[in-house]
Design a protein around this motif. Structure first.
Motif, mmCIF file in Angstrom:
data_model
loop_
_atom_site.group_PDB
_atom_site.id
_atom_site.type_symbol
_atom_site.label_atom_id
_atom_site.label_comp_id
_atom_site.label_asym_id
_atom_site.label_seq_id
_atom_site.Cartn_x
_atom_site.Cartn_y
_atom_site.Cartn_z
ATOM 1 N N VAL A 102 59.330 73.222 34.876
ATOM 2 C CA VAL A 102 59.987 72.078 35.052
ATOM 3 C C VAL A 102 60.058 71.320 36.348
ATOM 4 C CG1 VAL A 102 62.587 71.212 34.956
ATOM 5 C CG2 VAL A 102 61.791 72.783 33.177
ATOM 6 N N GLY A 103 60.031 72.402 37.292
ATOM 7 C CA GLY A 103 59.785 71.671 38.793
ATOM 8 C C GLY A 103 58.345 70.959 38.894
ATOM 9 N N THR A 137 58.752 67.670 37.064
ATOM 10 C CA THR A 137 59.486 66.807 37.767
ATOM 11 C C THR A 137 58.855 66.120 39.117
ATOM 12 O OG1 THR A 137 61.475 67.970 37.015
ATOM 13 C CG2 THR A 137 61.841 66.467 38.674
ATOM 14 N N TYR A 187 57.925 62.081 39.688
ATOM 15 C CA TYR A 187 58.370 61.536 40.861
ATOM 16 C C TYR A 187 57.212 61.133 41.871
ATOM 17 C CZ TYR A 187 60.441 60.679 45.331
ATOM 18 O OH TYR A 187 61.083 60.124 46.515
#
Length: 129
Positions: A94-95, A98, A102
């Motif tokens: 998930v990190g 994400t 970005y």
């Protein structure tokens, strides 16, 4: 004599504007019309942006940055907390996603702005630049 068509434009301002996904010329108009689609022209100043050749550069830089940030953090979290593998995998997946989502449009903006500032790929031929 320095020909204005041969001199570089201010790189730092252009890169900051690109990071904010704004036109590298005026800094007001949006550079992107979608998540990664660069507009043909700035809606505010009319600067032509269709000359860009960002290609795979933003994706390469995104992978490079995310990998160099997340790999040491993954090792640190594994050694320090010793979580279950599925928890570690889920959290860092998930990190990574994400952070990648970005960075990708911002790095594309920066690369287009660098090309504009250096008058690469036809950016120096614009009448209003």
């Amino acid at each position: 004599m320095n020909d204005p068509q041969e001199t570089d434009r201010p790189m730092k301002n252009a890169m900051l504007r690109g990071w904010r996904r704004r036109c590298p010329s005026c800094g007001s108009g949006p550079m992107l019309s979608g998540y990664l689609k660069v507009r043909d022209n700035c809606p505010v100043c009319g600067e032509e942006l269709h000359h860009h050749r960002a290609d795979d550069g933003p994706a390469y830089l995104t992978i490079l940055i995310v990998g160099h940030l997340m790999a040491p953090m993954l090792m640190w979290a594994f050694v320090k907390f010793q979580p279950d593998p599925w928890i570690l995998t889920t959290v860092f997946s998930v990190g990574c996603v994400t952070l990648s989502l970005y960075l990708l449009p911002r790095l594309k903006g920066v690369l287009v702005a660098i090309q504009w500032a250096k008058r690469m790929h036809g950016f120096g031929l614009a009448a209003n630049g």
